[in-house]
Design a protein around this motif. Structure first.
Motif, PDB file in Angstrom:
ATOM      1  N   ARG A  13      60.033  24.697 120.702  1.00  0.00           N
ATOM      2  CA  ARG A  13      60.921  23.581 120.386  1.00  0.00           C
ATOM      3  C   ARG A  13      60.065  22.336 120.099  1.00  0.00           C
ATOM      4  NH1 ARG A  13      65.401  22.100 124.508  1.00  0.00           N
ATOM      5  NH2 ARG A  13      65.825  20.721 122.725  1.00  0.00           N
ATOM      6  N   ASP A  32      67.400  15.842 126.056  1.00  0.00           N
ATOM      7  CA  ASP A  32      67.371  17.223 125.577  1.00  0.00           C
ATOM      8  C   ASP A  32      66.173  17.383 124.644  1.00  0.00           C
ATOM      9  OD1 ASP A  32      67.882  19.816 124.851  1.00  0.00           O
ATOM     10  OD2 ASP A  32      69.545  19.318 123.501  1.00  0.00           O
ATOM     11  N   GLU A 243      57.429  21.899 107.179  1.00  0.00           N
ATOM     12  CA  GLU A 243      58.499  22.861 106.909  1.00  0.00           C
ATOM     13  C   GLU A 243      57.945  24.109 106.243  1.00  0.00           C
ATOM     14  OE1 GLU A 243      63.129  22.844 105.380  1.00  0.00           O
ATOM     15  OE2 GLU A 243      61.833  21.107 104.970  1.00  0.00           O
ATOM     16  N   ALA A 251      59.265  29.565 114.482  1.00  0.00           N
ATOM     17  CA  ALA A 251      59.253  28.392 115.365  1.00  0.00           C
ATOM     18  C   ALA A 251      58.039  28.413 116.289  1.00  0.00           C
ATOM     19  CB  ALA A 251      60.533  28.350 116.186  1.00  0.00           C
ATOM     20  N   GLU A 273      63.845  15.160 117.188  1.00  0.00           N
ATOM     21  CA  GLU A 273      65.062  15.852 116.756  1.00  0.00           C
ATOM     22  C   GLU A 273      64.951  16.315 115.307  1.00  0.00           C
ATOM     23  OE1 GLU A 273      68.270  13.656 119.741  1.00  0.00           O
ATOM     24  OE2 GLU A 273      67.878  12.828 117.742  1.00  0.00           O
ATOM     25  N   GLU A 276      63.077  19.398 115.468  1.00  0.00           N
ATOM     26  CA  GLU A 276      63.930  20.425 116.064  1.00  0.00           C
ATOM     27  C   GLU A 276      64.855  21.051 115.018  1.00  0.00           C
ATOM     28  OE1 GLU A 276      65.379  21.803 120.152  1.00  0.00           O
ATOM     29  OE2 GLU A 276      63.491  21.275 119.217  1.00  0.00           O
ATOM     30  N   ARG A 277      65.343  20.240 114.091  1.00  0.00           N
ATOM     31  CA  ARG A 277      66.226  20.776 113.055  1.00  0.00           C
ATOM     32  C   ARG A 277      65.478  21.754 112.148  1.00  0.00           C
ATOM     33  NH1 ARG A 277      68.205  15.433 113.439  1.00  0.00           N
ATOM     34  NH2 ARG A 277      66.907  14.685 111.712  1.00  0.00           N
ATOM     35  N   LEU A 279      62.826  23.505 113.090  1.00  0.00           N
ATOM     36  CA  LEU A 279      62.555  24.680 113.922  1.00  0.00           C
ATOM     37  C   LEU A 279      63.790  25.571 114.038  1.00  0.00           C
ATOM     38  CD1 LEU A 279      60.522  22.960 116.768  1.00  0.00           C
ATOM     39  CD2 LEU A 279      59.635  24.618 115.128  1.00  0.00           C
ATOM     40  N   ALA A 280      64.955  24.952 114.127  1.00  0.00           N
ATOM     41  CA  ALA A 280      66.186  25.718 114.297  1.00  0.00           C
ATOM     42  C   ALA A 280      66.470  26.618 113.105  1.00  0.00           C
ATOM     43  CB  ALA A 280      67.367  24.780 114.530  1.00  0.00           C
ATOM     44  N   GLY A 281      65.973  26.243 111.936  1.00  0.00           N
ATOM     45  CA  GLY A 281      66.209  27.042 110.742  1.00  0.00           C
ATOM     46  C   GLY A 281      65.106  28.037 110.454  1.00  0.00           C
TER      47      GLY A 281
END
Length: 291
Positions: A13, A32, A243, A251, A273, A276-277, A279-281
């Motif tokens: 994360r 978070d 990216e 990730a 954050e 994080e976005r 990483l989430a994808g």
């Protein structure tokens, strides 16, 4: 391990550098965020407010311990006292990750605030490998080595930076910390392609990624010069490079560094954050990781 602490493992994360002025707000808001990273040299004392703050954070979040003063690339032997303090910090806080810079910062009894580059040749390679072996043996764990940001090239260099890093990993078994901003800074300063550099980087050895801001400038000839300043938001070019890395690796723990002109906590959190976005994808990596 102290049962009050959460698991030491650093998740894949986004994290942020821990700053004393942010600690109260972080704890009160139960932020978070994946993890926090601290500079080891800020916690070399035995106790006091820095350790009370760090222990409170460590109860709730994993840590990454990042050294900036060991002078891995220096010509002198490693400072045994400094190295022993690093070992004690690792034992005290059980960070999930531990890293240092490929740089030197000492000469005789003088300690510099800058992380200075090294020539890439056999003499330096042997010395750096010996130092990393000593660090990993003393600390009792695997270390990640960070690629540097550079502004000059050495006539004494006989190999490229990537070959140098790959040989260090092969000989010592250490992992790598990939600083994407450092890649962009160095490649811009040397008129090289960051995309080509990253395409050849041994991603399977990467255990952590760093992102940070840089300051644009020009050299005496009017050519672009970037300074690894850590004093502002991550640049759009660096986000794009990051990216592309994450699409390739999946990730990975990613730190946003901001060490100068430190903003309010919500500003730094918003940068984390953004990472994080991305990483989430990320898709699952097709790599056999050494870290």
């Amino acid at each position: 391990m102290d049962q009050k602490r959460i698991d030491a493992t650093v998740p894949a994360r986004a994290g942020a550098g821990l700053k004393p002025e942010h600690v109260a707000e972080i704890l009160e808001s139960a932020a978070d965020i994946g993890f926090f990273e601290v500079h080891a040299e800020n916690y070399m004392g035995a106790g006091g407010p820095p350790h009370r703050q760090l222990e409170a954070v460590r109860e709730k979040y994993p840590l990454s311990l990042h050294g900036v003063g060991l002078s891995i690339g220096g010509e002198n032997p490693l400072d045994k006292d400094h190295l022993n303090r690093l070992a004690l910090l690792n034992k005290r806080y059980e960070p999930g990750l531990f890293s240092e810079h490929l740089a030197w910062s000492t000469h005789d009894t003088t300690y510099y605030n800058d992380l200075l580059p090294v020539p890439y040749n056999q003499v330096t390679l042997d010395r750096v490998c010996d130092h990393i072996d000593e660090v990993q043996e003393t600390v009792g764990r695997k270390m990640l080595l960070e690629n540097p940001s550079t502004y000059v090239a050495f006539e004494q260099s006989t190999m490229g930076e990537l070959d140098f890093l790959k040989e260090i990993v092969r000989r010592t078994g250490c992992g790598l910390l990939l600083d994407v901003n450092n890649v962009h800074v160095s490649c811009t300063n040397h008129a090289r392609s960051a995309e080509t550099y990253l395409a050849e980087f041994p991603m399977e050895e990467v255990g952590e990624i760093h992102l940070g801001g840089h300051a644009p400038d020009k050299d005496d000839a009017g050519r672009p010069l970037l300074i690894d300043a850590h004093d502002r938001e991550v640049d759009d070019v660096v986000w794009a490079l990051y990216e592309s890395v994450i699409r390739r690796t999946g990730a990975l723990p990613t730190l946003v560094e901001w060490d100068n002109d430190i903003p309010a906590w919500p500003v730094l959190l918003s940068e984390a954050e953004a990472a994080e976005r991305i990483l989430a994808g990320a898709a699952a990596p097709d790599l056999k990781r050494a870290v």
